[in-house]
Design an enzyme around this catalytic site. Sequence first.
Site, mmCIF file in Angstrom:
data_model
loop_
_atom_site.group_PDB
_atom_site.id
_atom_site.type_symbol
_atom_site.label_atom_id
_atom_site.label_comp_id
_atom_site.label_asym_id
_atom_site.label_seq_id
_atom_site.Cartn_x
_atom_site.Cartn_y
_atom_site.Cartn_z
ATOM 1 N N GLY A 268 36.704 37.456 38.314
ATOM 2 C CA GLY A 268 36.473 37.947 36.959
ATOM 3 C C GLY A 268 36.973 39.367 36.782
ATOM 4 O O GLY A 268 37.680 39.672 35.821
ATOM 5 N N GLU A 305 30.944 45.910 36.826
ATOM 6 C CA GLU A 305 31.978 46.657 37.570
ATOM 7 C C GLU A 305 31.731 48.150 37.446
ATOM 8 O O GLU A 305 31.923 48.904 38.398
ATOM 9 C CB GLU A 305 33.386 46.286 37.088
ATOM 10 C CG GLU A 305 33.708 44.779 37.076
ATOM 11 C CD GLU A 305 33.408 44.044 38.374
ATOM 12 O OE1 GLU A 305 33.319 44.698 39.441
ATOM 13 O OE2 GLU A 305 33.241 42.802 38.333
#
Length: 882
Positions: A268, A305
Amino acid sequence: MRTDNALQNAPRTVRLADYQPPAYWVDQVHLTVQIFDDATWVDAVLTMRPNSAYDQPQPLELYGVDLTVESLEVDGASMTPSWDGETVRLAPVDKATFEVRSRVRIDPVNNTSLEGLYRSGGMYCTQCEAEGFRKITLFPDRPDVLAVFTTRIEAPETYTRLLSNGNPVASGKMDNNRHFAEWHDPFPKPSYLFALVAGDLEVTTDQFETRSGRVIDLALYTEAHNQHKTRFALEALKRSMRWDEHVFGREYDLELFMIVAVDHFNMGAMENKGLNIFNSACVLADEASTTDKGFETIEAIVAHEYFHNWSGNRVTCRDWFQLSLKEGFTVFRDAEFTADMHARAVKRMDDVTLLLTQQFAEDAGPMAHPIRPDNYIEINNFYTLTVYEKGQEVVRMLHTLLGPERFRQGSDLYFSRFDGQAVTTEDFVACMAEVSGIDLTQFERWYNQAGTPRVDVTGEYNETEQQYTLRFAQSCPPTPGQPSKQPFHIPIKLGLIGRASGVPQTFSTDHPGFDQDTGVFSLRDDEDVLVLSGVGESVVPSLLRDFSAPVVCEFPYTADELRLLITSDDNSLNRWRAMQALGTRTLVALAQDAPTGTTLEGMLTEAMAGVLRDNLLDPAVKARLLALPAQAYVAEQYEPVDPVSLNATHKGLQQRLASALLADWQAVYDATSSNEAYVFNHNQAARRALHVQALSYLVVATPEGWQYARDLLQSADNMTEKSAALAVWADVANADWEQAMVDFYQVWQHDAQVVEKWLAIKAAAPSMRVPDIQSLIEHEAFSWTNPNRIRSVLGGFVMRNPEGFHADGDAGYRFLADTILKLDSLNPQIAARLCVPFTQWRRYVGRIQADMQRELSRILAAEGLSDGVYEVVSKSLGDDDA
Ligand code: BES
Ligand code: ZN
């Protein structure tokens, strides 16, 4: 049994027990990456020194894969080392510091593995986690070697942006229409966090002012045609930055934070320091083309992230066995963020669903491993639901046991004590133990023991004593390499609901394992008894509230007791779990032709009617209460499973619930229609979730039901309703659906993210058979080198289309095996992931077992299999003694 051939090819198993600290440190890395159309040259200068933990000089090991080494020097002396294609071994260097220089050539244009440096469309980008940096240069590519990176990129001027980690320090023109840029990252980091991008990109910028008043530049790079889809991710990024300051006290540390969207990406997104790289599908969004679910996912991945900047980058992993240290913790952090941004109970339902439908199956299958595995052949195979989702649950249990304040003290201690270091899961748990004074020795078993524990509970009310007695027994099934387990420390949050009144009951207890403030009982022994006093009426227990531990918790509820919990439990997650339990029981009974099936179905119908008519429920919660349990979850409850008949049972029940409650579905559907212009927010998304849930019943309720889908497809101004309409209409596919799919493609063919959705809907349509999937693979929208397209088609067909995949004997399995073999030479990471559906082969009825086993053996016999596919297939067949 393993053939001699397989034995010879058996790849090496890496073991946690063999961990040794690095023999040398790298203080500085200077990289020069020269990109030319036909090849790329990488010059590396490593400033190294021996690790003083060793008193004897040790051999110097560097890793390199798929490199053409042009030169290698140690302090100016040229080396011609031994190299097995993976590890370069050099003689010990007995110097306080020394320099290793190498020059290698790599071939990014033909790199289809999408690890290391590769070309995606018109741009160059990198993916180094876990072991991709060794495909870029010779390096001690292991996460416990932290170095300061300075990177110079040289490329043709057509690649207008040259990006790497940290801060830009220089740039300029060169001869031959080339240019360069230099970057310096002041934070020491492991090589897996290195990143480089070169491309003709547009940038959307923004700023964020930290709580200490520093202004951070934010930049999101995309290809020009995607620039209109950048706004949402940048806003999500700012929300994440603010949240991490408030909730975890973590501030961003560089002056610049960049995100780049790339079309070809195995995962992803990736948390490279200061330069996150995202799969386009996980960052690009706009109101016309993105679904509510899509927005929520993008926001969560951007946050995830970003959060790694502390949980992963500033404090990193000592070795890859510690992966859950950063991933489980960061998934916990992003889940808390989403819960705070939207609706906590709903986020929890979605996460628990993922755990129950997929992680529990993994834990019960041949690839079961603890959240801290102790061996692997291919580390890429261990980015699993266990490491991520069960890893999140383990951190969440610590949060439950400590409470929010002490948990925060523990995380503060962890970040300050280990800043700039590469550490282990024990280090994390030790911080939590230290701040709380709680003995977490037993709790650590969650890190080392695989398998889903089971807790059996019984209860008994004593009216004269006004006491309710709960008896607990825990066990855990064997998993590969772990025949017997020690008891876990299981936090069980509980409450009592009055049987007659339907009202939550208060109680007290002197059991030392019960925490009165939180309502959490710590089950530590194999068996325990909890006596609750002052219980004024007969009660039904509400156990494992908020899903306080990743276990199977069994209580012999009658269907009537489940219905009491569905209507009266004050823990909304448990209301939903009770509804799911009633649905599961009904489906299992029907699938096994048990005589209780019809009675249960009657009760489920009544319970659904109650939910349908309850106008006080949040529509998002209501939508989830009205969803039947997933087939994957029901299939875990009994053996052997015939997926074709389970699917028919599931659909039959859905259809009967639809027609029995037709007027209610219609009423809910009408009440959730709206003309307001699309905005992504909780209220609208909740309304739409309920609207399309009602639609899924209406389309099967009557022969004309499909017309609801057709009308919604036409009237909707948003992708949530359009794609849901197409997907549920596929269940009753007719010629109009075929035409609608063609028309939809015409309209959206230039939007990559929508095309991926379209491929997935098409592949999951029950009418599709292997030859239809083979034609879909011939479609211009499909590509063997784009993992998103592969996931759409193969994931849609294999995971979400039981009718198609299991039809025509072994056709689906042969097709899947052929696909795995074809992909293995292009992109082994994706090929290994496609093997996962086969891992459940032993749970199926005989015919399917035999067919799948044969296909697994056929894969294993193939020449030149990647380590990743070898590992999943051999462990599935039970051939591996690892
Ligand atoms: N570090 C991973 C990405 C990664 C995993 C790269 C494996 C290479 C190999 C990243 O932080 C991650 O976990 N991404 C998830 C999404 C996240 C929201 C759970 C992903 O890519 O699926
Ligand atoms: Zn992650």
